[in-house]
Design a protein around this motif. Structure first.
Motif, PDB file in Angstrom:
ATOM      1  N   LEU A 247       0.745  -1.286  -0.011  1.00 54.10           N
ATOM      2  CA  LEU A 247       0.050  -0.019   0.138  1.00 54.10           C
ATOM      3  C   LEU A 247       0.816   1.292  -0.062  1.00 54.10           C
ATOM      4  CD1 LEU A 247      -2.601  -0.897   2.744  1.00 54.10           C
ATOM      5  CD2 LEU A 247      -2.946  -1.317   0.191  1.00 54.10           C
ATOM      6  N   ASP A 248       0.267   2.506  -0.286  1.00 60.34           N
ATOM      7  CA  ASP A 248       1.147   3.508  -0.116  1.00 60.34           C
ATOM      8  C   ASP A 248       1.683   3.772   1.161  1.00 60.34           C
ATOM      9  OD1 ASP A 248       0.684   4.221  -2.607  1.00 60.34           O
ATOM     10  OD2 ASP A 248      -0.938   5.854  -2.213  1.00 60.34           O
ATOM     11  N   ASN A 249       2.885   4.370   1.499  1.00 61.04           N
ATOM     12  CA  ASN A 249       3.399   4.733   2.678  1.00 61.04           C
ATOM     13  C   ASN A 249       2.818   6.098   3.087  1.00 61.04           C
ATOM     14  OD1 ASN A 249       5.127   6.527   1.411  1.00 61.04           O
ATOM     15  ND2 ASN A 249       6.936   4.986   1.593  1.00 61.04           N
ATOM     16  N   ARG A 250       3.149   6.472   4.463  1.00 64.26           N
ATOM     17  CA  ARG A 250       2.892   7.735   4.920  1.00 64.26           C
ATOM     18  C   ARG A 250       3.212   8.964   3.928  1.00 64.26           C
ATOM     19  NH1 ARG A 250       3.019  10.067  10.497  1.00 64.26           N
ATOM     20  NH2 ARG A 250       2.356   8.132  11.587  1.00 64.26           N
ATOM     21  N   ALA A 251       4.489   9.017   3.252  1.00 63.91           N
ATOM     22  CA  ALA A 251       4.980  10.038   2.494  1.00 63.91           C
ATOM     23  C   ALA A 251       3.716  10.137   1.115  1.00 63.91           C
ATOM     24  CB  ALA A 251       6.124   9.925   2.385  1.00 63.91           C
ATOM     25  N   ALA A 252       3.702   8.948   0.856  1.00 68.82           N
ATOM     26  CA  ALA A 252       2.886   8.913  -0.461  1.00 68.82           C
ATOM     27  C   ALA A 252       1.379   9.230  -0.220  1.00 68.82           C
ATOM     28  CB  ALA A 252       2.991   7.526  -1.164  1.00 68.82           C
ATOM     29  N   LEU A 253       0.902   8.908   0.863  1.00 70.79           N
ATOM     30  CA  LEU A 253      -0.436   9.323   1.461  1.00 70.79           C
ATOM     31  C   LEU A 253      -0.406  10.695   1.417  1.00 70.79           C
ATOM     32  CD1 LEU A 253      -3.064   8.656   2.630  1.00 70.79           C
ATOM     33  CD2 LEU A 253      -2.134   8.916   4.821  1.00 70.79           C
ATOM     34  N   HIS A 254       0.286  11.530   2.040  1.00 68.75           N
ATOM     35  CA  HIS A 254       0.253  13.077   2.114  1.00 68.75           C
ATOM     36  C   HIS A 254       0.241  13.334   0.652  1.00 68.75           C
ATOM     37  CE1 HIS A 254       0.454  13.920   6.185  1.00 68.75           C
ATOM     38  NE2 HIS A 254       1.063  12.787   6.376  1.00 68.75           N
ATOM     39  N   LEU A 313      -8.145   5.755  -2.183  1.00 68.32           N
ATOM     40  CA  LEU A 313      -6.740   5.731  -1.715  1.00 68.32           C
ATOM     41  C   LEU A 313      -6.712   4.794  -0.538  1.00 68.32           C
ATOM     42  CD1 LEU A 313      -4.067   6.952  -1.932  1.00 68.32           C
ATOM     43  CD2 LEU A 313      -4.836   9.034  -0.526  1.00 68.32           C
ATOM     44  N   ARG A 314      -5.718   3.940  -0.411  1.00 71.40           N
ATOM     45  CA  ARG A 314      -5.415   3.296   1.015  1.00 71.40           C
ATOM     46  C   ARG A 314      -3.920   3.307   1.101  1.00 71.40           C
ATOM     47  NH1 ARG A 314      -7.783   1.054  -2.881  1.00 71.40           N
ATOM     48  NH2 ARG A 314      -6.819  -0.762  -3.896  1.00 71.40           N
ATOM     49  N   ALA A 315      -3.577   3.511   2.510  1.00 74.92           N
ATOM     50  CA  ALA A 315      -2.236   3.569   2.854  1.00 74.92           C
ATOM     51  C   ALA A 315      -1.919   3.056   4.280  1.00 74.92           C
ATOM     52  CB  ALA A 315      -1.790   4.992   2.865  1.00 74.92           C
ATOM     53  N   ARG A 316      -0.722   2.476   4.506  1.00 76.82           N
ATOM     54  CA  ARG A 316      -0.331   1.931   5.877  1.00 76.82           C
ATOM     55  C   ARG A 316       0.079   3.325   6.586  1.00 76.82           C
ATOM     56  NH1 ARG A 316       3.818  -2.396   7.692  1.00 76.82           N
ATOM     57  NH2 ARG A 316       3.608  -2.438   9.722  1.00 76.82           N
ATOM     58  N   TYR A 317      -0.173   3.510   7.477  1.00 75.40           N
ATOM     59  CA  TYR A 317       0.009   4.845   8.233  1.00 75.40           C
ATOM     60  C   TYR A 317       1.162   4.497   9.425  1.00 75.40           C
ATOM     61  CZ  TYR A 317      -0.717   9.486   9.829  1.00 75.40           C
ATOM     62  OH  TYR A 317      -0.737  10.897  10.148  1.00 75.40           O
ATOM     63  N   ASP A 320       0.105  -0.618  13.073  1.00 78.09           N
ATOM     64  CA  ASP A 320      -0.902  -1.264  13.026  1.00 78.09           C
ATOM     65  C   ASP A 320      -2.330  -0.245  12.512  1.00 78.09           C
ATOM     66  OD1 ASP A 320      -1.354  -0.306  15.412  1.00 78.09           O
ATOM     67  OD2 ASP A 320      -2.600  -2.133  15.874  1.00 78.09           O
ATOM     68  N   GLU A 321      -1.806   0.930  11.974  1.00 79.36           N
ATOM     69  CA  GLU A 321      -2.883   1.914  11.670  1.00 79.36           C
ATOM     70  C   GLU A 321      -2.853   2.025   9.837  1.00 79.36           C
ATOM     71  OE1 GLU A 321      -3.750   5.282  14.735  1.00 79.36           O
ATOM     72  OE2 GLU A 321      -1.840   5.307  13.549  1.00 79.36           O
ATOM     73  N   PHE A 322      -4.057   2.160   9.424  1.00 82.47           N
ATOM     74  CA  PHE A 322      -4.318   2.260   7.945  1.00 82.47           C
ATOM     75  C   PHE A 322      -4.878   3.509   7.805  1.00 82.47           C
ATOM     76  CE2 PHE A 322      -3.147  -2.138   8.753  1.00 82.47           C
ATOM     77  CZ  PHE A 322      -2.581  -2.529   7.626  1.00 82.47           C
ATOM     78  N   VAL A 323      -4.781   4.122   6.664  1.00 84.54           N
ATOM     79  CA  VAL A 323      -5.612   5.176   6.419  1.00 84.54           C
ATOM     80  C   VAL A 323      -6.325   5.200   5.096  1.00 84.54           C
ATOM     81  CG1 VAL A 323      -5.362   7.706   5.517  1.00 84.54           C
ATOM     82  CG2 VAL A 323      -4.492   6.990   7.615  1.00 84.54           C
ATOM     83  N   VAL A 324      -7.544   5.267   5.053  1.00 86.53           N
ATOM     84  CA  VAL A 324      -8.358   5.226   3.634  1.00 86.53           C
ATOM     85  C   VAL A 324      -8.899   6.440   3.332  1.00 86.53           C
ATOM     86  CG1 VAL A 324     -10.339   4.040   2.725  1.00 86.53           C
ATOM     87  CG2 VAL A 324      -8.840   2.561   4.029  1.00 86.53           C
TER      88      VAL A 324
END
Ligand code: C2E
Ligand code: CA
Ligand code: CA
Length: 669
Positions: A247-254, A313-317, A320-324
């Motif tokens: 999944l996207d990582n934190r940086a990609a999520l932003h 969009l889904r990312a591993r934040y 054990d936290e994920f952001v969608v």
């Protein structure tokens, strides 16, 4: 973002790509330099060659010019010398005349050499007879002059024949010199044109070669650029994705959130950020190891993808936290529906070989632009919604609510102030008597905490005990109170015991019992004077641990009271299982003794049960004499309440043996 979700590509040998590109670029530059050098040499050579040719042509032209002048001068001088010799008969003139004849011939001969062949041939044809005739005439004139017959020489020079012949020769010679002048000028012009043409040709060649070279260079560099770009895309994809889940990582999520938000802004759409936290993940890791933990995370990523649309969009934040991030084009319920699908999907057990894993998820949601308009704010608010969802219980879904955020901020401020307050000794013990209902003699005092807040005044525990319990400040608070209480104890009669509240969270604190004992030892207070009050909540969460603590306290000599009995689980099994010394009947039953007949029945049942277990009962919240008497009739041994005394500072508590009413207990502060 879909490509970001493909499995991570093999790491590229980036170094070799860079080296290859550098080599290619170096080669290209070397070839370009060589080409440029060659072109420069060619241009220089061509320039020098043309300049030399032009110079030669110009020289010949200048020579032709000079010769034309020479011929004319020689001709004029010859004519003059002939006339003078004929007139004067002077030997010097004769001499001069004789010398000038071949000089003129020589000059003409030179002029002939410079003239084009056609012109020299024509000149030859036109003048051969004339030249011969004139030569003969010159010879006889010279003869006559030398022999002193100047008259006959003059007659010869004046003769029509001589004059016409010299005119003819002069005309022919002039024509010849003109021709040679024209020819050399033409040559100069031709050389000029040739120089221009050859320069143009060389330039064209240089252009062609340069163009080819340039094309070769750009082609080569283009190939390198393509490889580099490909590598860059792959590296970017690797850097943007979480290696474990893809999944996207934190940086990609932003980054992706920025893009989504600006698009949503343009189209006036709404987005929702879902912060998904796994429940019970840590125990899985602890029990089965990180390998299984990793498998769980991968499975979570797979299930997330199944619950969502491809565009979400889904990312591993974090661990054990994920952001969608979902768009709410289909209405404001989309996010909640997605969150519920996620919770439902992650609630299903996971099977890895022999191992079955049960996790779950809790979700907090924040909406764009409703709750926040920046990525950081959105994530923070989704996190705050998640915090509340967790408080509501595992598997909950909560939407962000500004009022709750405020409450959270307030809580935070309170936490900070409380930490400082404990350190500054602002948390002080108040004491309330517990009396024997029959004799009204004080048996014990319950330590109840108050916060002397510098701005808000005296605060009762309901304002801060929850925060202290949730933030781990309850431990330091308890120890601070006990320290002060041991100092207050000498003010009280030696047979008064001290009832002391211990919060459920403190059951888990391994240092609790040793710290209590150390404190008592230091103050010289025997543990027998202490009665620890525990609520049922403390027993429910971790029964085994609660039993251990109770046993340890009792072994040390303290007594243990079950507080607030009847409000919570009221499980009789706890009563039977754990050996309490006292049971406190909750205030709610005392208050409704008269109004609700069941209350009296419950109190009677509790008292009966306690008797059979050999345990004393205390009724709390006794406010009236009527209540006190009724409780006594029901068999209750002890009472606590405003009737006997409100909580007060130790220095305001009189050293009483018995309390008839509240006024006797607490002196005015
Ligand atoms: P609790 O342990 O049940 O304490 C009894 C509460 O009932 C006290 O409230 C007391 O002031 C109140 N009370 C006593 N008699 C009467 C009465 O006749 N009528 C009414 N309406 N109330 C009466 P308080 O002091 O506000 O404390 C509230 C709770 O805070 C306590 O309930 C206890 O659970 C907790 N607490 C207080 N101090 C501490 C402490 O030092 N440590 C811990 N862990 N908890 C504490
Ligand atoms: Ca209590
Ligand atoms: Ca109580």
């Amino acid at each position: 973002m879909s490509e970001a979700h493909s499995p991570p590509a093999r790491l590229l040998p980036t170094v070799s790509i860079v080296e290859e590109t550098m080599r290619r670029a170096r080669r290209a530059v070397a070839v370009a330099l060589l080409g440029a050098g060659l072109m420069a040499a060619l241009l220089l050579g061509q320039h020098q060659w043309s300049a030399a040719a032009l110079q030669r042509a110009a020289d010949r032209h200048a020579q032709a010019h000079k010769l034309a002048g020479d011929v004319r001068t020689a001709d004029q001088q010859l004519a003059m010398a002939a006339q003078m010799a004929a007139l004067t008969g002077d030997a010097a003139w004769i001499d001069r005349y004789e010398k000038l004849v071949p000089e003129l011939a020589l000059a003409i001969e030179h002029a002939r050499l410079l003239a084009p062949q056609v012109d020299t041939e024509r000149y030859q044809a036109r003048t051969s007879d004339t030249t011969a005739l004139l030569a003969r005439m010159h010879a006889s004139a010279t003869e006559a002059l030398k022999s002193g017959a100047a008259d006959s020489a003059r007659a010869l020079f004046d003769s029509e024949r001589y004059l016409s012949q010299t005119r003819l020769l002069r005309e022919a010679t002039e024509e010849l010199t003109r021709a040679s002048l024209a020819a050399t000028e033409q040559e100069v012009n031709r050389q000029h044109t040739a120089a221009l043409a050859s320069t143009a040709a060389v330039l064209l060649l240089a252009l062609a070669v340069g163009g080819g070279l340039w094309r070769w260079l750009t082609l080569g560099l283009g190939r390198s650029r393509h490889t580099l770009l490909e590598a860059e895309v792959r590296i970017q994809r690797l850097a943007a994705s979480d290696l474990l889940t893809g999944l996207d990582n934190r940086a990609a999520l932003h980054d992706a959130m920025h893009t989504l938000m600006s698009r949503a802004r343009r189209h006036q759409e709404e987005l929702a950020v879902l912060m998904v936290d796994l429940d019970r993940f840590k125990p899985v890791n602890d029990r089965h190891g990180h390998m299984v933990g990793d498998l769980v995370l991968k499975e979570v990523a797979r299930r997330l993808s199944r619950c969502l649309r491809g565009s979400d969009l889904r990312a591993r934040y974090g661990g054990d936290e994920f952001v969608v991030v979902v768009d709410e084009r289909e209405g404001p319920g989309t996010a909640r529906a997605a969150a519920e699908r996620i919770v439902e999907s992650l609630a299903w057990p996971m099977q890895f070989g022999e191992i079955t894993v049960n996790i779950g998820a809790t979700v907090g949601i924040a909406r764009f632009p409703h709750d926040a308009t920046t990525d950081d704010e959105l994530l923070r608010k989704a996190d705050s919604a998640l915090y509340r969802a967790k408080q509501e219980g595992r598997g909950s879904v909560c939407l962000y609510d500004a009022a709750l955020d405020e409450a959270l901020a307030e809580r935070h401020t309170l936490e900070v102030a409380l930490r400082e307050g404990i350190a500054a000794g602002q948390l002080v013990p108040y004491y309330q008597p517990i009396v024997d209902l029959e004799t009204r003699q004080v048996r014990s005092v319950e330590l109840l905490c108050r916060w002397k807040h510098p701005e808000r005044g005296l605060l009762s525990p309901d304002k801060f005990i929850r925060v202290a319990e949730d933030t781990g400040l309850i431990g330091p608070l308890t120890m601070s109170l006990l320290r002060q209480a041991t100092k207050d104890l000498p003010r009280f009669p030696a047979h008064w015991r001290l009832s002391f509240n211990v919060a459920p969270q403190q059951i888990q604190d391994e240092t609790l019992v040793p710290a209590l004992l150390a404190q008592l030892r230091e103050a010289g207070v025997p543990p027998q004077r202490l009665d620890v009050e525990l609520t049922e909540t403390a027993l429910v969460n971790d029964t085994a641990r609660a039993r251990e603590v109770i046993m340890a306290l009792k072994r040390a000599g303290m007594t243990v009271t079950l507080d607030d009995f009847g409000t919570g689980y009221s499980s009789l099994s706890y009563l039977a299982e754990m050996t309490f010394d006292k049971i406190k009947i909750d205030r709610s039953f005392v208050r409704t003794l008269r109004s609700r007949p069941e209350s009296a029945k419950i109190v009677a049942a509790i008292v009966g049960l306690s008797r059979s277990l050999g345990v004393d009962t205390v009724a709390e919240g006794v406010e009236t004499e009527d209540e006190a008497q009724m409780l006594q009739q029901l068999g209750c041994k002890h009472g606590q309440g405003y009737l006997f005394g409100r909580p007060g500072l130790a220095r305001n508590v009189g050293p009483l043996q018995s309390v008839a009413n509240a006024d006797a207990w607490v002196l005015a502060d």
